[in-house]
Design an enzyme around this catalytic site. Sequence first.
Site, mmCIF file in Angstrom:
data_model
loop_
_atom_site.group_PDB
_atom_site.id
_atom_site.type_symbol
_atom_site.label_atom_id
_atom_site.label_comp_id
_atom_site.label_asym_id
_atom_site.label_seq_id
_atom_site.Cartn_x
_atom_site.Cartn_y
_atom_site.Cartn_z
ATOM 1 N N HIS A 147 25.808 17.873 15.821
ATOM 2 C CA HIS A 147 25.688 16.460 15.470
ATOM 3 C C HIS A 147 26.570 16.248 14.240
ATOM 4 O O HIS A 147 26.637 17.124 13.375
ATOM 5 C CB HIS A 147 24.266 16.085 15.032
ATOM 6 N N ASP A 342 21.042 21.746 28.591
ATOM 7 C CA ASP A 342 20.521 22.206 27.303
ATOM 8 C C ASP A 342 19.415 23.181 27.659
ATOM 9 O O ASP A 342 18.306 22.779 28.059
ATOM 10 C CB ASP A 342 19.976 21.024 26.475
ATOM 11 N N ASP A 353 8.055 19.217 22.682
ATOM 12 C CA ASP A 353 9.378 19.820 22.811
ATOM 13 C C ASP A 353 9.463 21.012 21.861
ATOM 14 O O ASP A 353 9.964 20.892 20.750
ATOM 15 C CB ASP A 353 10.414 18.734 22.442
HETATM 16 C C1 XLS Z 1 16.146 16.681 21.095
HETATM 17 C C2 XLS Z 1 17.435 16.801 21.776
HETATM 18 C C3 XLS Z 1 18.631 16.914 20.867
HETATM 19 C C4 XLS Z 1 19.896 16.638 21.621
HETATM 20 C C5 XLS Z 1 21.061 16.311 20.754
HETATM 21 O O1 XLS Z 1 15.080 16.813 21.668
HETATM 22 O O2 XLS Z 1 17.390 17.867 22.658
HETATM 23 O O3 XLS Z 1 18.667 18.167 20.267
HETATM 24 O O4 XLS Z 1 20.246 17.699 22.457
HETATM 25 O O5 XLS Z 1 20.846 15.211 19.958
HETATM 26 NI NI NI Z 2 19.023 18.728 23.745
HETATM 27 NI NI NI Z 3 15.155 18.570 22.994
#
Ligand code: XLS
Ligand code: NI
Ligand code: NI
Length: 486
Positions: A147, A342, A353
């Site tokens: 980021h 991801d 999460d």
């Molecule tokens: C959060 C997201 C974040 C994105 C990027 O839960 O996974 O990490 O991948 O902003």
């Molecule tokens: Ni993510």
């Molecule tokens: Ni995430």
Amino acid sequence: MRYNQRHLTRWPTLKRAPQRCGWQVLILGLCAHGGDPGCTEEGICQLEFFPGIGEIQYEGPTSRNPMAFRYYNASEVVHGKPMKEWLRFSVAFWHTFRGDGSDPFGSATKAWPWEDASLDPMEMAFRRIRANFEFLRKLGVEYWCFHDRDIAPEGRDLAETNENLDKVVDLALDLQKQTGVRPLWGTAQLFKHPRYMHGAATSPQAGVFAYAAAQVKKAMEVTLRLGGLNYVFWGGREGYHTLRNTHLKTELDNLARFLRMAADYKRKIGFKGTLLIEPKPQEPTKHQYDWDAATTIGFLREHGLKNDFKLNIECNHATLSQHSCEHELQFSSSQGMLGNIDINTGDPQTGWDTDQFQISDPVEATLLMAVVLRQGGLAPGGFNFDAKLRRESTAVEDLFYAHIGGMDALARGLRNAARLLEQGEVDSVIQARYSSFDEGIGKDIVNGKVGFKELEKYALSHPDPIEDLPSAHAEKAEIVLSMYVQ
Ligand code: XLS
Ligand code: NI
Ligand code: NI
């Protein structure tokens, strides 16, 4: 965080006598930016953040060494391509270099050797970037994700913030040139700063919308400068807490306007990478608009944006939306919309999460890799480890164990999935189940040759299908799968 005695004892990096360190002089010896104390002008490297850890080697499945790969052998050809081309691993800068172990109930637990609270924020940013490139090189990973705000600190105003970002990107670019590493994707952090408390693209305040647009513009520019392969939108605050104060349609229309501007700007600056949307149903907001793959694809279609975006599926987000990760991958892939993964996992007992490394579930890894192999790979996307250490894992070796475990799990899944596809047994079970659409009335349905009238005629003149409705053999199908999971 201050470098404390405990860590100086364990990681005496900063106290060591300067030494020449071969290739690392190139990596760590750049002194051009911001007067980083990492090295002298003669290219003598003083900073090594992971001393005692060399390049991680492949030792094969019988190895008992947790600091080695047992399944991931980067150049080994599996299913027609070297493993590294199927897997295209990436390290998430925010978790690995900014994660400090804090959670809503407790403060930071990690005292990473690159953190030093006595340094100015820009010097700290340079140190983290160096640590990133040392880590990537030792791990043998060719991509990273970031980021804007986790690589460079905010300044007094947006202009100074942009300058800070440019300076850090200058250093990252130098280090990239020496290593061939590139960003898998870049993104703008539109969720942490209080200005985004009501949302970014969906904020009721037009000024916030404008600020977010300016931030994304800059983040796209630096991603392009760094040779990034994709650009991600994760709408962490694009949602609502209560509908009592929310105009749903205005927010969704504004989100579409924002994304259209981003797609236009991408074309304007000649960024060839894929724009990716990362669905997540909630957390931090109670409801996020990009709920899951199906919702997001429907939204993109509605607003004529489907050809400008693909999806970045995160496994822990999939389970938060009550799907399996495999479901989200299969659904996106079936729509030609799976662009990146991801990779992480959640905890079924915790229910938020938790962003854990997926290390020990070869069945899931096999299923995920089967989707990826079937669509011929993820490039220009890949697998980004959007995953963090547990709060109580505080040694730098743990960063290696976590990534090695995650890489090996997917490499193991890749090997299994390749065998599964090559033998064709699982596919033939599925094909057989739908074979009635290959001929006769089934074929006519598929080819659009019949409507309700013809189908009624068919149903009236044929025996009730219940008479020879075959079994689904669900358990047998699972046994067949289990034969391929090693
Ligand atoms: C959060 C997201 C974040 C994105 C990027 O839960 O996974 O990490 O991948 O902003
Ligand atoms: Ni993510
Ligand atoms: Ni995430």
